[in-house]
Design a protein around this motif. Structure first.
Motif, PDB file in Angstrom:
ATOM      1  N   VAL A  25      38.760  41.302  40.216  1.00  0.00           N
ATOM      2  CA  VAL A  25      37.478  41.212  40.892  1.00  0.00           C
ATOM      3  C   VAL A  25      37.681  40.616  42.275  1.00  0.00           C
ATOM      4  CG1 VAL A  25      36.974  38.962  39.833  1.00  0.00           C
ATOM      5  CG2 VAL A  25      35.099  40.336  40.769  1.00  0.00           C
TER       6      VAL A  25
ATOM      7  N   LEU B  31      41.317  36.182  34.817  1.00  0.00           N
ATOM      8  CA  LEU B  31      40.468  36.663  35.897  1.00  0.00           C
ATOM      9  C   LEU B  31      41.334  36.751  37.144  1.00  0.00           C
ATOM     10  CD1 LEU B  31      37.567  37.374  36.864  1.00  0.00           C
ATOM     11  CD2 LEU B  31      37.336  34.977  37.541  1.00  0.00           C
TER      12      LEU B  31
ATOM     13  N   GLN C 140      40.948  40.894  34.313  1.00  0.00           N
ATOM     14  CA  GLN C 140      39.724  41.332  34.959  1.00  0.00           C
ATOM     15  C   GLN C 140      39.866  41.185  36.458  1.00  0.00           C
ATOM     16  OE1 GLN C 140      36.514  42.751  33.673  1.00  0.00           O
ATOM     17  NE2 GLN C 140      37.110  43.290  35.745  1.00  0.00           N
TER      18      GLN C 140
ATOM     19  N   ALA D 186      31.442  37.977  38.978  1.00  0.00           N
ATOM     20  CA  ALA D 186      32.357  37.788  37.848  1.00  0.00           C
ATOM     21  C   ALA D 186      31.593  37.712  36.536  1.00  0.00           C
ATOM     22  CB  ALA D 186      33.191  36.522  38.057  1.00  0.00           C
TER      23      ALA D 186
ATOM     24  N   ARG E 101      31.648  43.965  30.405  1.00  0.00           N
ATOM     25  CA  ARG E 101      32.816  44.128  29.528  1.00  0.00           C
ATOM     26  C   ARG E 101      32.436  43.878  28.071  1.00  0.00           C
ATOM     27  NH1 ARG E 101      38.325  43.519  31.594  1.00  0.00           N
ATOM     28  NH2 ARG E 101      39.774  43.605  29.827  1.00  0.00           N
TER      29      ARG E 101
ATOM     30  N   LEU F 196      35.950  48.689  36.410  1.00  0.00           N
ATOM     31  CA  LEU F 196      36.667  47.413  36.477  1.00  0.00           C
ATOM     32  C   LEU F 196      36.691  46.723  35.117  1.00  0.00           C
ATOM     33  CD1 LEU F 196      35.326  46.048  39.891  1.00  0.00           C
ATOM     34  CD2 LEU F 196      37.610  46.950  39.404  1.00  0.00           C
ATOM     35  N   ALA F 197      35.589  46.845  34.378  1.00  0.00           N
ATOM     36  CA  ALA F 197      35.537  46.230  33.051  1.00  0.00           C
ATOM     37  C   ALA F 197      36.492  46.894  32.070  1.00  0.00           C
ATOM     38  CB  ALA F 197      34.112  46.298  32.506  1.00  0.00           C
TER      39      ALA F 197
ATOM     40  N   LEU G 118      30.408  41.208  35.587  1.00  0.00           N
ATOM     41  CA  LEU G 118      31.528  41.973  35.026  1.00  0.00           C
ATOM     42  C   LEU G 118      31.820  41.554  33.596  1.00  0.00           C
ATOM     43  CD1 LEU G 118      34.047  42.265  37.983  1.00  0.00           C
ATOM     44  CD2 LEU G 118      33.203  44.153  36.597  1.00  0.00           C
ATOM     45  N   ALA G 119      31.793  40.254  33.315  1.00  0.00           N
ATOM     46  CA  ALA G 119      32.069  39.762  31.960  1.00  0.00           C
ATOM     47  C   ALA G 119      31.014  40.282  30.984  1.00  0.00           C
ATOM     48  CB  ALA G 119      32.109  38.241  31.952  1.00  0.00           C
TER      49      ALA G 119
ATOM     50  N   PRO H 212      37.643  40.418  25.610  1.00  0.00           N
ATOM     51  CA  PRO H 212      37.525  39.585  26.809  1.00  0.00           C
ATOM     52  C   PRO H 212      38.844  39.557  27.579  1.00  0.00           C
ATOM     53  CG  PRO H 212      36.588  38.467  24.895  1.00  0.00           C
ATOM     54  CD  PRO H 212      37.303  39.685  24.379  1.00  0.00           C
ATOM     55  N   ALA H 213      38.740  39.520  28.880  1.00  0.00           N
ATOM     56  CA  ALA H 213      39.949  39.475  29.706  1.00  0.00           C
ATOM     57  C   ALA H 213      40.692  38.159  29.499  1.00  0.00           C
ATOM     58  CB  ALA H 213      39.573  39.633  31.175  1.00  0.00           C
TER      59      ALA H 213
END
Length: 435
Positions: free
Chosen positions: A178, A239, A176, A221, A228, A169-170, A224-225, A235-236
């Motif tokens: 989620v 979200l 991103q 979340a 990543r 997912l990352a 995940l950050a 960075p996404a």
């Protein structure tokens, strides 16, 4: 006998957790023997480590364990399954076999370190956690020297199951995605988990039950950050919160794939565990050992991360797509060949073949294409199906070059287009290699 010379049998030795536990115990000077289903897999993952073959589905009585425990001072159970792949598998692996192990160890005075899961117990929300809890209770009742370790989400250098899903997912660019973004998660680094096992075996950790989790829960979340950032991805920008109603059909699809041998981290049990939160109480372990579990940011800091980890995450994200594309391509090729049998046979009859041999050849290879397209869906056959696709592609190219060489100059490039499919099959074969 000195503590450093303890002889330890590790169940599930070449798994995600088991392999790191084996390595850590060997560094601590212990004599380690692994136990698992595949000697070949163990030799690849843990070269040089003693290994005995054993299947927990067949070790269901105390007497079944006796020959395996003859040279052991302690046993570490790292084995487990997330969800039934066969009827009763969870119960047998997590409870029946472990109850028999506990009885055998109690009889011989052998210590047990049980790696359970944070939240396992009789009132847990999933059969995975309830069966783990029954196994824990059976070990307590058996009376062997016992330490039960209940880790949260385990983060290590390698990735498998839930940690593999995190990295996949990352790896999604720009956004991103989620689901269950606010679900609470407490993590533990693989190094801390292995250290806890070693401490239990060396009797630096008193007998008892301990949750192995960082002090403060984070949202999924946030995990995940952090993942990543550790991987080195940008960075996404957004979200993308996936709606809750999407989870049941996705989980049901993953469960259906599970019946074909695919151990997806998106199955119903995994989704339910995340939804209920991966949490525990870190205080008892801190009080017993004198220090707590490192938080997620500190877990990631010493772990090397570079191109290899980013490539692994991206390829893991692409693997299901590659399998789906190959399945559809080969099924379509075979079905179209049968549907347009007359037209396909004219390519051969125009080159001097008789009508019957031409149609027979088209029908045979069309059925072969369909068989390969279906075979890649069955996980135990998938990697070999990829090799079959590559081999058949080479046969097509060689035969076409010999019989219809003018097709290389066809403006639509029917032969040239075989080459990318051949390459995709070979790449997917590598992506399907486990551990």
């Amino acid at each position: 006998m000195a503590e450093s010379a303890k002889r330890v049998l590790v169940l599930g030795a070449y798994g995600f957790i088991g392999a790191e536990v084996v390595r850590a115990l060997r560094v601590a000077g212990m004599h380690v023997t692994g136990l698992g289903r595949s000697a070949a897999q163990a030799a690849r993952v843990l070269p040089g480590v003693s290994f005995v073959q054993g299947d927990l589905l067949r070790l269901l009585r105390p007497e079944d364990w006796a020959p395996l425990l003859q040279d052991a001072d302690a046993v570490v159970n790292c084995a487990g399954v997330l969800q039934d792949m066969a009827p009763g598998e969870l119960e047998m692996v997590h409870h029946t076999a472990i109850a028999a192990l506990g009885a055998a160890c109690a009889e011989q005075g052998i210590a047990v370190v049980q790696i359970s899961a944070a939240g396992a117990g009789p009132d847990a929300g999933t059969e995975f956690m309830r069966s783990k809890g029954r196994g824990d209770a059976a070990l307590r009742a058996a009376g062997a020297p016992l330490c039960i370790l209940k880790p949260g989400l385990v983060i290590g250098q390698n990735a498998y199951g839930g940690t593999g899903l995190l990295r996949m997912l990352a790896a999604v660019p720009l956004v991103q995605p989620v689901a269950l973004a606010d679900a609470p998660v407490q993590c533990i680094g693989m190094a801390d988990l292995a250290a806890a096992v070693a401490a239990a075996l060396q009797e630096d950790l008193p007998q008892g039950t301990y949750d192995l989790v960082e002090d403060n829960p984070q949202t999924l979340a946030e995990v995940l950050a952090e993942t990543r950032a550790w991987l080195g991805f940008a960075p996404a920008r957004w979200l993308l919160r996936l709606p809750g109603w999407l989870l049941p059909p996705v989980a049901q699809c993953a469960d259906a794939l599970g019946r074909l041998g695919w151990r997806s981290p998106l199955r119903t049990t995994a989704m339910a565990e995340i939804q209920s939160g991966v949490c525990g109480d870190p205080a008892p372990y801190r009080a017993a050992i004198g220090q707590g579990i490192a938080p997620l940011k500190a877990i990631y800091q010493p772990l090397p991360s570079g191109r290899a980890q980013r490539l692994d995450a991206r390829l893991a994200l692409l693997m299901p797509v590659a399998v789906a594309v190959l399945c559809q391509f080969w099924l379509a090729s075979g079905l179209i060949g049968l549907w347009q049998l007359e037209e396909a046979a004219t390519v051969l009859t125009d080159s001097g073949w008789g009508s019957l041999p031409a149609k027979t050849s088209v029908a045979f290879w069309s059925l072969d294409d369909i068989a390969l397209g279906l075979a890649i869906l069955w996980r135990p056959w998938a990697a070999r199906a990829c090799l079959g696709m590559a081999a058949v592609s080479l046969i097509y190219l060689a035969a076409a070059t010999a019989v219809t060489p003018h097709m290389w100059a066809d403006p639509l490039g029917p032969l040239v287009k075989v080459l990318p499919g051949l390459l995709l099959a070979l790449i997917t074969h590598q992506l399907l290699q486990e551990r």
